[in-house]
Design an enzyme around this catalytic site. Sequence first.
Site, PDB file in Angstrom:
ATOM      1  N   CYS A 176      70.507  61.785  17.905  1.00 19.60           N
ATOM      2  CA  CYS A 176      69.798  61.645  16.632  1.00 19.60           C
ATOM      3  C   CYS A 176      70.606  60.798  15.654  1.00 19.60           C
ATOM      4  O   CYS A 176      71.579  61.276  15.059  1.00 19.60           O
ATOM      5  CB  CYS A 176      69.533  63.030  16.062  1.00 19.60           C
ATOM      6  N   CYS A 226      70.510  62.065  12.032  1.00 18.10           N
ATOM      7  CA  CYS A 226      71.360  63.226  11.752  1.00 18.10           C
ATOM      8  C   CYS A 226      72.839  62.828  11.702  1.00 18.10           C
ATOM      9  O   CYS A 226      73.585  63.329  10.875  1.00 18.10           O
ATOM     10  CB  CYS A 226      71.223  64.295  12.840  1.00 18.10           C
ATOM     11  N   ASP A 227      73.262  61.965  12.611  1.00 16.25           N
ATOM     12  CA  ASP A 227      74.698  61.752  12.811  1.00 16.25           C
ATOM     13  C   ASP A 227      75.204  60.355  12.458  1.00 16.25           C
ATOM     14  O   ASP A 227      76.417  60.148  12.364  1.00 16.25           O
ATOM     15  CB  ASP A 227      75.055  62.016  14.293  1.00 16.25           C
TER      16      ASP A 227
END
Length: 309
Positions: free
Chosen positions: A131, A134-135
């Site tokens: 992701c 997200c990261d």
Amino acid sequence: MEKVVIIGSGCAGLTAALYAARANLRPLLFTGRQPGGLLTTTSIVENFPGFPEGVDGYELMVRMQKQAERFGARVQFGTVESVDLSKQPFRLSADGETVETETLIIAAGAGHRHLGLESELKLENKGVTYCATCDGALPMFRDKPLVVVGGGDSACEEATYLTRFGSVVYLVHRRDSLRASKIMIERTLAHKKIKPVWDSTVTEVLDVAQGKVTGVRVKNVKTGSENAIECAGLFVAIGHTPNTALFKGVIHMDDHGYIVPRHGAATNVPGVFVAGDCSDRVYRQAVTAAGLGCAAAIEAERFLAARNE
Ligand code: NAP
């Protein structure tokens, strides 16, 4: 005793909750491990009707939940661990609690597919991620070369998003053309920071001994030649696997685990309905998932009405 229990809090589950709530059925929805579903991990959603400027994926899901709750849906954080669909009422166990229900809507969605490499598993969260939203902004990826694997919309979206952080983004794809939508392909290939690596697969993530990603070994599937690409992060975006293991052997599904409805949203078990990505391997869009959630709720409502006639 519940009238409608919904498993999953993505577009399908929350739309089912909205419709069931408006039918006065006070549905109980279990969110699963990722409240809001996969859409919360994307950045901007540009193809959900009604948002001409686009909408943040997380915000869209928060709005859907609020809308469902406004009409009486109960959204409970939790994961359904086991189900007994052999007789009415159905029995579900979620986080140690047992729930009985007359109907069940399975909207459990799908999870990220993995490459299946041992080194990938060992370096997950140590530079291997599924992701970018997200990261991607983590310090470990800043101004470093990054690798994205895949050739669909997700891979293009991830690669484009990562250009904000990485020095260069290699897009490794096993064929010589992308399967993403035309607009995404054009946007991706036109980006100066994105370097496609065609006809190639990742065979190993380096370096397990160091406990962090330092590169990937890549094999050209046409020539058989191998080389290493130096990078600080590997973003795997190669599609999804339906979250249907709980229903194996009970609910009809295809060889890939996608639930196959008997007709409309109805499954082979009367009173159990399905919606969204766990049964759709063709369209897999937020708007189709929402539509299928609506259909499942309407069918659950009709099932209950027919029983009580
Ligand atoms: P996808 O369309 O199924 O694409 C998966 C990609 O990964 C394909 O290019 C496939 O290669 C490759 N792949 C699969 N298994 C692999 C493996 N083991 N090793 C290497 N490569 C592998 O999945 P997606 O991109 O996640 O998209 C899923 C659905 O969501 C699609 O319907 C897409 O349109 C939609 N989506 C839409 C948006 C948007 O509209 N903004 C954003 C994201 C996703 P091949 O091409 O060779 O099969």
